[in-house]
Write a protein that holds these residues in place. Structure first.
Motif, short mmCIF file in Angstrom:
data_model
loop_
_atom_site.label_atom_id
_atom_site.label_comp_id
_atom_site.label_asym_id
_atom_site.label_seq_id
_atom_site.Cartn_x
_atom_site.Cartn_y
_atom_site.Cartn_z
N GLU A 74 -3.58 17.30 -9.55
CA GLU A 74 -2.68 16.30 -10.16
C GLU A 74 -3.44 15.43 -11.15
OE1 GLU A 74 0.12 15.65 -6.23
OE2 GLU A 74 -1.69 14.47 -6.49
N LEU A 75 -4.65 15.05 -10.73
CA LEU A 75 -5.49 14.21 -11.57
C LEU A 75 -5.70 14.87 -12.93
CD1 LEU A 75 -8.75 12.57 -10.24
CD2 LEU A 75 -8.73 13.68 -12.44
N CYS A 76 -5.99 16.16 -12.90
CA CYS A 76 -6.32 16.84 -14.15
C CYS A 76 -5.09 17.08 -15.03
CB CYS A 76 -7.02 18.16 -13.87
SG CYS A 76 -8.67 17.86 -13.23
N VAL A 77 -3.94 17.35 -14.39
CA VAL A 77 -2.73 17.51 -15.19
C VAL A 77 -2.43 16.21 -15.94
CG1 VAL A 77 -0.23 17.88 -15.12
CG2 VAL A 77 -1.73 19.29 -13.72
N LEU A 78 -2.56 15.09 -15.24
CA LEU A 78 -2.31 13.80 -15.89
C LEU A 78 -3.33 13.54 -16.99
CD1 LEU A 78 -1.46 11.53 -12.83
CD2 LEU A 78 0.09 12.36 -14.59
N GLY A 79 -4.59 13.85 -16.70
CA GLY A 79 -5.64 13.63 -17.70
C GLY A 79 -5.46 14.50 -18.92
N ASN A 80 -4.91 15.71 -18.71
CA ASN A 80 -4.73 16.64 -19.83
C ASN A 80 -3.52 16.29 -20.68
OD1 ASN A 80 -6.91 18.23 -19.34
ND2 ASN A 80 -5.78 19.81 -18.24
N LEU A 81 -2.42 15.92 -20.02
CA LEU A 81 -1.17 15.78 -20.76
C LEU A 81 -0.91 14.34 -21.19
CD1 LEU A 81 1.07 18.11 -18.57
CD2 LEU A 81 -0.08 18.67 -20.69
N CYS A 82 -1.59 13.38 -20.56
CA CYS A 82 -1.41 11.97 -20.91
C CYS A 82 0.05 11.58 -21.09
CB CYS A 82 -2.17 11.63 -22.19
SG CYS A 82 -3.93 11.67 -21.97
N PRO A 83 0.86 11.66 -20.06
CA PRO A 83 2.27 11.25 -20.19
C PRO A 83 2.34 9.76 -20.51
CG PRO A 83 1.70 11.64 -17.88
CD PRO A 83 0.53 12.09 -18.69
N GLU A 84 3.42 9.38 -21.21
CA GLU A 84 3.52 7.99 -21.66
C GLU A 84 4.40 7.14 -20.75
OE1 GLU A 84 4.65 8.37 -25.71
OE2 GLU A 84 2.64 9.08 -26.27
N GLU A 144 8.65 8.38 -15.98
CA GLU A 144 9.56 9.51 -15.88
C GLU A 144 8.87 10.81 -16.32
OE1 GLU A 144 12.92 9.00 -18.34
OE2 GLU A 144 14.13 10.47 -17.24
N GLU A 145 8.14 10.70 -17.43
CA GLU A 145 7.43 11.88 -17.95
C GLU A 145 6.34 12.31 -16.97
OE1 GLU A 145 5.57 11.22 -21.72
OE2 GLU A 145 5.02 13.31 -21.98
N ALA A 146 5.62 11.35 -16.42
CA ALA A 146 4.56 11.67 -15.48
C ALA A 146 5.12 12.41 -14.26
CB ALA A 146 3.84 10.41 -15.03
N LEU A 147 6.28 11.97 -13.79
CA LEU A 147 6.88 12.61 -12.62
C LEU A 147 7.39 14.01 -12.95
CD1 LEU A 147 8.75 9.62 -10.96
CD2 LEU A 147 6.68 10.77 -10.20
#
Lengths: 138, 177
Positions: free
Chosen positions: A90-100, A103-106
């Protein structure tokens, strides 16, 4: 289809082996591969002959999609994200995609809200804010 | 996703390499044999980053070759079903488009492209919305979700979708030019 039929990254079903393994964000892979490429360059004049196609494609890919370039920023990103009891994946998906937005993060990492962990919207919002600050001041 | 994992492999070494440089020879052979390969279980081995442990060698009966169990760390790329990642579009046709994320190829069928995007043929085939605001063509960067993987001996191939919230084009090379 793959051997493990119930594989689903959205529910964090990625097999025990990978769940326990260390995930790497694109920016981290970029640092590792860059150093490796420099080593090869010192050993021979023409490193492009030495590396596999997989290496070359991966290097191009991570360079194109690295959100953070400088090593300090990369370390900070991991530190901030690791405060939030996230799984490595999860950590890496967030770090890669940088949702703003939350809602996007979820949508990117649906598993944040499951597995009995209490991640309030405000907490996620704060985390995303911290990330965008690093990007700004890099 | 990229991972840093520890793998083990039995390396066979010809007796002519025995000597003070045995470890170096073994590591060089390991890199040559393993880097760039792909297995369904671990994905693509991108680079070996370290060798943890080389076990006791075992002489094979009859050949003189010696087998060493070697534990090594490496960076691998392994796509998962349900994973969301960014990719570069490499080819567009009326069936859909192909994109690449590192070593892996991903196909997005036109059924998994939003309904408001239409295929336009020409020397730069693309998918465009009716108002022309969003365009997918070669070299576009897209964010997609992997919904299926097919594994064969030397390659992993993925099927993706951009028909979901927060998926689709990230940047458009045509707009920037």
């Amino acid at each position: 289809m793959s051997g493990e039929e119930d594989e689903n990254a959205a529910e964090l079903k990625i097999g025990d082996e990978f769940l326990k393994a260390k995930c790497l964000m694109n920016c981290e892979v970029s640092l590792i591969l860059d150093r490796r490429y420099e080593q090869l360059q010192q050993m021979s004049d023409d490193p492009t002959n030495q590396v596999s196609q997989v290496f070359e494609k991966s290097l191009q890919y991570v360079k194109r999609f690295s959100r953070y370039k400088n090593p300090d920023a990369v370390r900070q990103v991991r530190e901030i994200l690791s405060r939030h009891k996230l799984a490595e994946f999860e950590l890496c998906v967030l770090g890669n995609l940088c949702p703003e937005t939350v809602e996007e993060a979820l949508a990117m990492v649906p598993s944040i809200k499951t597995r009995g962990r209490t991640h309030e919207d405000e907490e996620i919002d704060k985390m995303l804010n911290d990330l965008s600050l690093i990007k700004k001041f890099e | 996703m990229f991972f840093h994992i520890v793998l083990e492999r039995n390396m066979q070494l010809h007796p002519r390499h025995f000597g003070p440089n045995l470890r170096d020879k073994l590591v060089a052979k390991l890199m040559k044999d393993v880097e760039g390969t792909c297995s369904g279980r671990h994905g693509f081995v991108v680079a070996i980053t370290g060798v943890d442990n080389i076990g006791k060698g075992l002489i094979r009966d009859g050949t003189g070759f010696v087998t060493f169990p070697v534990k090594y760390q490496c960076v691998v790329f392994r796509p998962f079903k349900g994973e969301i990642l960014e990719a570069v579009v490499t080819m567009v046709n009326k069936m859909g488009f192909f994109a690449e994320a590192g070593p892996v190829q991903i196909f997005v069928s036109n059924h998994l492209i939003p309904d408001d995007m239409e295929f336009q043929s020409g020397d730069m085939p693309n998918y465009t919305t009716s108002d022309g605001s969003v365009k997918i063509q070669k070299d576009s960067e897209v964010r997609l979700k992997i919904i299926g993987t097919r594994v064969d001996a030397t390659e992993i191939f993925c099927i993706g979708t951009i028909k979901d919230d927060f998926l689709g084009v990230i940047n458009d090379p045509g707009a920037a030019a």
